[in-house]
Design a protein around this motif. Sequence first.
Motif, PDB file in Angstrom:
ATOM      1  N   UNK A  93       0.871  -1.172   0.000  1.00 35.18           N
ATOM      2  CA  UNK A  93       0.000   0.000   0.000  1.00 35.18           C
ATOM      3  C   UNK A  93       0.912   1.227   0.000  1.00 35.18           C
ATOM      4  N   UNK A  94       0.673   2.106  -0.940  1.00 32.32           N
ATOM      5  CA  UNK A  94       1.507   3.292  -1.107  1.00 32.32           C
ATOM      6  C   UNK A  94       0.780   4.517  -0.546  1.00 32.32           C
ATOM      7  N   UNK A  95       1.523   5.284   0.229  1.00 35.98           N
ATOM      8  CA  UNK A  95       0.991   6.474   0.868  1.00 35.98           C
ATOM      9  C   UNK A  95       1.782   7.702   0.434  1.00 35.98           C
ATOM     10  N   UNK A  96       1.071   8.806   0.215  1.00 35.04           N
ATOM     11  CA  UNK A  96       1.768  10.075   0.056  1.00 35.04           C
ATOM     12  C   UNK A  96       1.617  10.857   1.364  1.00 35.04           C
ATOM     13  N   UNK A  97       2.570  11.711   1.602  1.00 40.34           N
ATOM     14  CA  UNK A  97       2.581  12.513   2.815  1.00 40.34           C
ATOM     15  C   UNK A  97       3.255  13.839   2.503  1.00 40.34           C
ATOM     16  N   UNK A  98       2.891  14.876   3.270  1.00 41.52           N
ATOM     17  CA  UNK A  98       3.480  16.192   3.042  1.00 41.52           C
ATOM     18  C   UNK A  98       3.904  16.819   4.361  1.00 41.52           C
ATOM     19  N   UNK A  99       4.885  17.690   4.241  1.00 39.05           N
ATOM     20  CA  UNK A  99       5.398  18.413   5.386  1.00 39.05           C
ATOM     21  C   UNK A  99       5.628  19.858   4.977  1.00 39.05           C
TER      22      UNK A  99
END
Length: 124
Positions: A93-99
């Motif tokens: 399962x691929x997740x994107x995330x931001x900071x």
Amino acid sequence: QVQLVESGGGLVQAGDSLRLSCRASGRTLGSYAMGWFRQVPGKEREFVAAIAYMTGITLYADSVKGRFTIYKDNAKNTGDLQMKSLKPEDTAVYYCAVQWRGVASPNPSDYSFWGQGTEVTVSS
């Protein structure tokens, strides 16, 4: 708050390509670094790729270097992960995330907002 929604996952064969997308809402991505991570059941979340918010500098896990490319389109408020020459071990399962104002970090704890994930299955 930033809401992230991934799409583009699916079932492919080894050697195929797939492009994942991460659409953001609530804030513009111009001030955010983006990372992609993946996880298989029973294992920790694994870093895949990241792109810094200002410089656009990218970072890749050794396992995907040369096969995956991360993009961020601030005008469209989206980020993509182009995956080529997929292998069965890329199944996850691929997740994107931001900071906010982040660098291209491989550390999941550096990211404040996460999507719900999109599943990629690569058959041999």
